[in-house]
Design a protein around this motif. Structure first.
Motif, PDB file in Angstrom:
ATOM      1  N   ALA A 154       0.850   3.824  -3.067  1.00 34.28           N
ATOM      2  CA  ALA A 154       0.423   5.192  -2.749  1.00 34.28           C
ATOM      3  C   ALA A 154       1.488   6.204  -3.161  1.00 34.28           C
ATOM      4  O   ALA A 154       1.181   7.242  -3.750  1.00 34.28           O
ATOM      5  CB  ALA A 154       0.119   5.315  -1.256  1.00 34.28           C
ATOM      6  N   ARG A 205       1.597   6.367  -6.978  1.00 34.86           N
ATOM      7  CA  ARG A 205       0.412   7.079  -7.482  1.00 34.86           C
ATOM      8  C   ARG A 205       0.575   8.594  -7.279  1.00 34.86           C
ATOM      9  O   ARG A 205       0.243   9.384  -8.161  1.00 34.86           O
ATOM     10  CB  ARG A 205      -0.835   6.576  -6.754  1.00 34.86           C
ATOM     11  CG  ARG A 205      -2.124   6.872  -7.489  1.00 34.86           C
ATOM     12  CD  ARG A 205      -3.358   6.253  -6.818  1.00 34.86           C
ATOM     13  NE  ARG A 205      -3.220   4.815  -6.616  1.00 34.86           N
ATOM     14  CZ  ARG A 205      -3.251   4.209  -5.429  1.00 34.86           C
ATOM     15  NH1 ARG A 205      -3.442   4.894  -4.321  1.00 34.86           N
ATOM     16  NH2 ARG A 205      -3.104   2.906  -5.332  1.00 34.86           N
ATOM     17  N   SER A 206       1.136   8.996  -6.122  1.00 33.71           N
ATOM     18  CA  SER A 206       1.328  10.432  -5.864  1.00 33.71           C
ATOM     19  C   SER A 206       2.350  11.040  -6.816  1.00 33.71           C
ATOM     20  O   SER A 206       2.347  12.243  -7.056  1.00 33.71           O
ATOM     21  CB  SER A 206       1.767  10.659  -4.417  1.00 33.71           C
ATOM     22  OG  SER A 206       3.110  10.264  -4.230  1.00 33.71           O
ATOM     23  N   LYS A 263       0.839  -1.208   0.000  1.00 30.18           N
ATOM     24  CA  LYS A 263       0.000   0.000   0.000  1.00 30.18           C
ATOM     25  C   LYS A 263       0.872   1.256   0.000  1.00 30.18           C
ATOM     26  O   LYS A 263       0.580   2.213  -0.709  1.00 30.18           O
ATOM     27  CB  LYS A 263      -0.931   0.003   1.211  1.00 30.18           C
ATOM     28  CG  LYS A 263      -2.108  -0.925   1.077  1.00 30.18           C
ATOM     29  CD  LYS A 263      -3.000  -0.827   2.299  1.00 30.18           C
ATOM     30  CE  LYS A 263      -4.202  -1.757   2.152  1.00 30.18           C
ATOM     31  NZ  LYS A 263      -5.079  -1.702   3.324  1.00 30.18           N
TER      32      LYS A 263
END
Length: 173
Positions: A65, A68-69, A61
């Motif tokens: 995350a 993705r950022s 995760k």
């Protein structure tokens, strides 16, 4: 004279102030990671080699995350970070650095100076144990005291330099 010098340990660690607030990522750290991830260019030929890695759910995760950022794929982020490490741009936690070598050299120097202090102290003890001192003994004792003072001051300087190097290394993490 030099009982305080002896085989003293490294400087006591000062306990860091622990904040109960969650730490926020620094902008420079984010920018550096983004630069590392962007440094890995696409190749004209599709990459076909594969390495399988297992992560915990929390690790996966966190990776997805972060990727993705940064608007990149998780595999791209992992590949970029591994490539940066292989090229010497990143250091793994616990990996020895030049600062570690510097601290080790300072500790070895400190140990050698402590031995000098012990030897001078033994000379002074022998000169003080006799009944009637010779005129030369007074001059030797005076020089021994100056030498011990120099050794103490130098050891204090080494302790300060070691502490500063360790603090700088901890801050760089």
């Amino acid at each position: 004279m030099a009982e305080g010098i002896g085989h003293q340990g490294v400087p006591e660690e000062r306990k860091p102030v622990v904040s109960t607030e969650p730490s926020l990522p620094r902008a420079a750290d984010e920018a550096a990671l983004y630069r590392v991830a962007r440094r890995r260019r696409r190749e004209d030929v599709q990459r076909k080699e594969r390495v399988d890695v297992r992560y915990s759910l929390a690790e996966k995760k966190a990776i997805t995350a972060r990727a993705r950022s940064m608007n990149i794929a998780g595999a791209h982020l992992i590949g970029a970070v591994i490539t940066a490490y292989l090229e010497g741009d990143l250091i793994l936690p616990g990996q020895r650095t030049p600062v570690d070598d510097h601290i080790d050299e300072l500790n070895a120097l400190r140990a050698q100076l402590a031995k000098i202090g012990n030897n001078v102290n033994q000379i002074a003890r022998i000169l003080n144990s006799g009944g009637h001192p010779h005129p030369v003994d007074t001059a030797t004792l005076t020089q021994a005291q100056r030498t011990l003072d120099t050794v103490r001051a130098t050891i204090a300087d080494i302790d300060t330099a070691s502490y500063q190097a360790a603090t700088a290394k901890a801050a760089a993490r």
